[in-house]
Design an enzyme around this catalytic site. Structure first.
Site: not given
Length: 645
Positions: A235, A237-240, A458-459, A462
């Site tokens: 899985g 990284p960091g999923t346990g 610009h923002e 979006h």
């Protein structure tokens, strides 16, 4: 009480360093008590003055130290001229007579000529003993000291490389081939259980079955079944994955050997294979047992790849030994191997086959329900506000892994402490998400008014396009406060879809290009601020054409290689097809850019109003957009009904 008596009568462990220390002290005492013949040295000019009194009995010329040792006649040392220059030490460690004083000379030939001349001229009767060698203990020690130091440094390096008491060998030099696995005691070391693992229901169910295999093997073997030999946790990284292994160690109540794939790697040939043999030997002696190898891709990479030298590959030898131990002639009974990796695509096929890793357990990123459970676990030690909504927090963190959520909780606590609060509140968690995703706020960053205006439009571009498109992700907030490397950002709350359709991808690409389109509509100029946007839409368009088969001209073809054998040098299509792919990618991107321009031209007044509000407040939220555009034309129910169609 008996236990205390046993502890009191237990002999202390003998350490060889006591011997080393005593030897060092003894050698130092010899050197200090017998320094270069234990004779006081006088200057050569003083010697010229003393030699004329005819009190010298013998002069020993030591050639290896360029020293002359002076022995006086009996009774001469009582004269006043020798007071303060004669040696009075006992010399109990001397090999021979103790000289009265000594001098240093520079050239042997000149010194001997001087002695002969003064002896004839002054009619002196002293004896000259030439070509003598220093025979003191200190001289002997200094002669062998370099060799002792070299041997000592070599022993120290070998001890460090052997890993101390690795494998229970007591730190001996040849323990380098012993396993570095750490054995966890189920009674004292392991405190983690499955209750501490939130979410991951499918993965937990499979590893719980492994624990049941070890606790009640007869339940399965009575029907003729065999206990699985290995389970591979795969899985992102960091999923346990490692947390699941810790829970297995805490629940199984059997010996648990834990180590990393890199622990097998060493600079010496054959060490990795030796450590594998020693690891399985220890596990077999304590069976039933579990071996957990974290980051197994360090030694499990597919063999025969990138071996340009043709030399003996130590990593391949280690992998071969691991394959033999897991399922060879000497099959291990009641020893289960668990491993974890986030790069299963590069592992050797022989390692992945049934009989070695019988089960591959995929540990995926948590969904919204699992994120809520993970938040509840990490919120327990925090002093949080009473009205904190974990449902809201789980919705605000799509795509976050368990490690990311733990980081959010910790960062929120730090932010609240920095502000002097007594409890962690909702806004602290939102600030923590912003901090982790976008970086630290840089309110003092130097930016010109024209640049700030460009960023605002610009923002706002979006936000406007995403608000008016059906399948674009709903907006959470827009900011023009610089964070990390970005000058502004628009935050969205994407829906968690299992399948993505063509129109959904096109709407997301159009919203992404809304920033550059707004610059073109308002200023009739474009800037470099859309770099990350262009990178994102180009990747999406390429995936539509070459991976997902969503382009009419290319058709239902994919050039994606899930086996991981794509070396990057050769393409699975012709030059003509490559040209077509480039044309179709460009066409998709340009069509969505033109679409964004059209939407913004039609809503130019609202775009301007939104940008001006953003310049004034610097941060705006969903409520501000509703005040300008009204309610979003596409509700969630419409979107859900459309997806069901």
């Amino acid at each position: 009480m008996a236990r205390d008596n046993n502890n009191m009568t237990k002999k202390p462990k003998f350490s060889p360093y006591w011997i080393y220390g005593l030897i060092g002290v003894f050698l130092l005492f010899l050197i200090l008590s017998n320094d270069s013949g234990s004779a006081d040295k006088v200057s050569f000019s003083k010697f010229k003055e003393l030699v004329q009194y005819n009190d010298i009995k013998k002069i020993e010329v030591v050639t290896n130290t360029k020293e002359a040792r002076i022995y006086l006649k009996d009774g001469a040392d009582d004269k006043d001229i020798y007071k303060g220059i004669l040696n009075r030490r006992s010399g109990i460690f001397m090999m021979g007579d103790n000289p009265d004083f000594s001098i240093r000379y520079l050239n042997l030939e000149n010194f001997e000529n001087f002695l002969n001349q003064v002896k004839e001229k002054e009619k002196l009767d002293f004896e000259i003993a030439s070509d003598q060698q220093d025979n003191t203990i200190s001289s002997f020690i200094f002669s062998i000291l370099p060799f002792v130091l070299i041997i000592g440094v070599w022993i120290f390096i070998m001890r460090r490389m052997s890993g101390g008491a690795a494998g229970g060998g007591g730190g001996q030099i040849f323990n380098i081939g012993k396993s570095k696995a750490k054995l966890f005691d189920e009674k004292t070391d392991m405190k983690t259980s499955f209750k501490d693992v939130a979410g991951l229901e499918g993965a937990k169910e499979e590893v719980q079955e492994i624990v049941d295999f070890l606790k009640n093997p007869e339940k399965y073997t009575s029907l003729g079944g065999k206990i699985p030999k290995g389970a591979l946790l795969v899985g992102p990284p960091g999923t346990g994955k490692t947390l699941l292994a810790k829970a297995v160690a805490g629940e199984a109540k059997v010996p648990f050997f834990s180590l990393s794939g890199s622990d097998f790697v060493e600079m010496f040939v054959g060490v990795g294979a030796s450590r594998v043999r020693d690891l399985f030997k220890q596990a077999k002696e304590k069976s039933p047992a579990i071996i957990f190898i974290d980051e197994i891709d360090a030694i499990g990479r597919a063999r025969g790849k990138n071996n340009f030298t043709g030399s003996n590959d130590e990593r391949e030898n280690t992998l071969n030994q691991l394959l033999t131990e897991m399922d060879g002639f000497g099959t291990n009974t009641n020893v289960i191997v668990m491993a974890a990796t986030n790069r299963a695509d590069i592992l050797d096929k022989a390692l992945m086959r049934a009989g070695r890793f019988d089960r591959q357990i995929y540990v995926d990123l948590p969904d919204i329900r699992e994120r809520k459970e993970i938040f509840e676990v990490h919120l327990k030690p925090l002093k949080k506000a009473d009205n904190l909504d974990t449902d809201f927090l789980s919705k605000q963190t799509p795509g976050f892994s368990g490690a990311d959520i733990a980081n959010v909780c910790n960062e929120a606590a730090l932010i609240a402490a920095r502000k002097g609060k007594k409890a962690v509140e909702k806004q602290d968690f939102l600030d923590a998400v912003d901090r982790i995703v976008g970086g630290l706020e840089k309110k003092n960053k130097i930016i010109t008014p024209q640049e700030k205006k460009t960023v605002a439009f610009h923002e706002a571009g979006h936000a406007t396009v995403s608000w008016l498109l059906q399948y674009a992700a709903p907006l959470v907030k827009v900011t023009i406060v610089p964070r990390g490397q970005s000058l502004g950002a628009a935050w969205y709350l994407p829906e968690e879809r299992m399948l993505v359709r063509t129109e959904q991808m096109l709407d997301e690409m159009c919203a992404t290009l809304g920033g550059r389109a707004a610059e073109k509509v308002i200023f009739n100029k474009i800037s470099t601020g859309a770099l990350s946007d262009l990178e994102k839409v180009t990747k999406q368009a390429r995936a539509m054409v070459t991976v997902y088969g969503l382009n009419e001209k290319i058709g239902n073809l994919t050039y994606y290689d899930s086996s991981g054998n794509d070396n990057g040098f050769s393409k699975p299509y012709s030059e003509e097809t490559a040209k077509t792919i480039d044309e179709e990618i460009s066409k998709i991107v340009e069509n969505q850019y033109d679409r964004a321009l059209q939407i913004l031209e039609q809503n130019k007044d609202k775009l301007t109003k939104l940008a001006e509000l953003l310049l004034e407040k610097e941060v705006i939220f969903k409520d501000d957009l509703e005040g300008i555009f009204g309610e979003r034309p596409f509700s969630k129910s419409d979107s859900a009904d459309d997806s069901e169609e």
